[in-house]
Design a protein around this motif. Structure first.
Motif, PDB file in Angstrom:
ATOM      1  N   CYS A  59       0.823  -1.218   0.000  1.00 24.82           N
ATOM      2  CA  CYS A  59       0.000   0.000   0.000  1.00 24.82           C
ATOM      3  C   CYS A  59       0.855   1.264   0.000  1.00 24.82           C
ATOM      4  O   CYS A  59       0.560   2.221  -0.737  1.00 24.82           O
ATOM      5  N   LEU A  60       1.896   1.269   0.794  1.00 23.07           N
ATOM      6  CA  LEU A  60       2.789   2.432   0.843  1.00 23.07           C
ATOM      7  C   LEU A  60       3.454   2.654  -0.514  1.00 23.07           C
ATOM      8  O   LEU A  60       3.498   3.784  -1.020  1.00 23.07           O
ATOM      9  N   GLU A  61       3.953   1.570  -1.107  1.00 22.77           N
ATOM     10  CA  GLU A  61       4.587   1.723  -2.415  1.00 22.77           C
ATOM     11  C   GLU A  61       3.575   2.168  -3.466  1.00 22.77           C
ATOM     12  O   GLU A  61       3.890   2.977  -4.334  1.00 22.77           O
ATOM     13  N   PHE A  62       2.352   1.650  -3.386  1.00 23.88           N
ATOM     14  CA  PHE A  62       1.322   2.084  -4.335  1.00 23.88           C
ATOM     15  C   PHE A  62       1.096   3.592  -4.217  1.00 23.88           C
ATOM     16  O   PHE A  62       1.015   4.297  -5.229  1.00 23.88           O
ATOM     17  N   LEU A  63       1.005   4.104  -2.998  1.00 23.73           N
ATOM     18  CA  LEU A  63       0.799   5.551  -2.809  1.00 23.73           C
ATOM     19  C   LEU A  63       1.965   6.361  -3.362  1.00 23.73           C
ATOM     20  O   LEU A  63       1.755   7.403  -4.002  1.00 23.73           O
ATOM     21  N   ARG A  65       3.996   5.420  -5.780  1.00 25.28           N
ATOM     22  CA  ARG A  65       3.917   5.310  -7.245  1.00 25.28           C
ATOM     23  C   ARG A  65       2.774   6.158  -7.807  1.00 25.28           C
ATOM     24  O   ARG A  65       2.894   6.730  -8.894  1.00 25.28           O
ATOM     25  N   LEU A  66       1.686   6.260  -7.075  1.00 22.58           N
ATOM     26  CA  LEU A  66       0.563   7.082  -7.520  1.00 22.58           C
ATOM     27  C   LEU A  66       0.968   8.559  -7.563  1.00 22.58           C
ATOM     28  O   LEU A  66       0.643   9.276  -8.514  1.00 22.58           O
ATOM     29  N   LEU A  67       1.713   8.994  -6.568  1.00 19.93           N
ATOM     30  CA  LEU A  67       2.235  10.365  -6.587  1.00 19.93           C
ATOM     31  C   LEU A  67       3.234  10.546  -7.724  1.00 19.93           C
ATOM     32  O   LEU A  67       3.280  11.602  -8.362  1.00 19.93           O
ATOM     33  N   GLN A  68       4.032   9.525  -7.954  1.00 21.34           N
ATOM     34  CA  GLN A  68       5.061   9.580  -8.994  1.00 21.34           C
ATOM     35  C   GLN A  68       4.435   9.633 -10.392  1.00 21.34           C
ATOM     36  O   GLN A  68       4.831  10.451 -11.215  1.00 21.34           O
ATOM     37  N   ALA A  75       0.650   3.246 -11.645  1.00 12.11           N
ATOM     38  CA  ALA A  75       1.152   3.100 -10.273  1.00 12.11           C
ATOM     39  C   ALA A  75       1.080   1.640  -9.846  1.00 12.11           C
ATOM     40  O   ALA A  75       2.054   1.081  -9.324  1.00 12.11           O
ATOM     41  N   TYR A  76      -0.056   1.008 -10.098  1.00 13.82           N
ATOM     42  CA  TYR A  76      -0.241  -0.407  -9.749  1.00 13.82           C
ATOM     43  C   TYR A  76       0.782  -1.298 -10.454  1.00 13.82           C
ATOM     44  O   TYR A  76       1.405  -2.158  -9.839  1.00 13.82           O
TER      45      TYR A  76
END
Length: 109
Positions: A59-63, A65-68, A75-76
């Motif tokens: 979940c943290l990495e998804f967030l 990546r979503l910002l990125q 992101a997913y």
């Protein structure tokens, strides 16, 4: 253990794994060896991180990546766990020789 549930698997996805269960949207997907292998890779990842920490990191990495990327699908697809699973899903022998914590390589990419 493979369970069929069109309601638990989110829209736009064919499967989802929450140790020790693999949820597939439709019964006929059980015959899809590539999809099942993809989900088995996630089972292995979850075991290696003792399940709960896996979901925290996921979940943290998804967030991040979503910002990125500012795009849900991109992101997913760039979460390290997903990158490993997508890259290796067609190699049906991968789990037989997969080194411990192989997903770590994908954090660097």
């Amino acid at each position: 253990m493979i369970l069929i549930s069109r309601y638990l698997v989110p829209k736009g996805y064919a499967g989802m794994t929450i140790f020790p269960f693999m949820f597939l949207k439709y019964k006929n997907l059980k015959r899809n060896k590539v999809l099942v292998n993809h989900e088995k890779i996630h089972l292995k990842q979850q075991i290696e991180l003792l399940v709960f920490p896996f979901f925290m990191v996921y979940c943290l990495e998804f967030l991040v990546r979503l910002l990125q990327y500012r795009n849900w699908k991109q992101a997913y697809r760039n979460i390290s766990f997903e990158r490993e699973a997508y890259e290796k899903e067609r190699d049906l022998e991968y789990l037989d020789s997969r080194p411990f914590w192989s997903f770590m390589v994908y954090f660097k990419k």
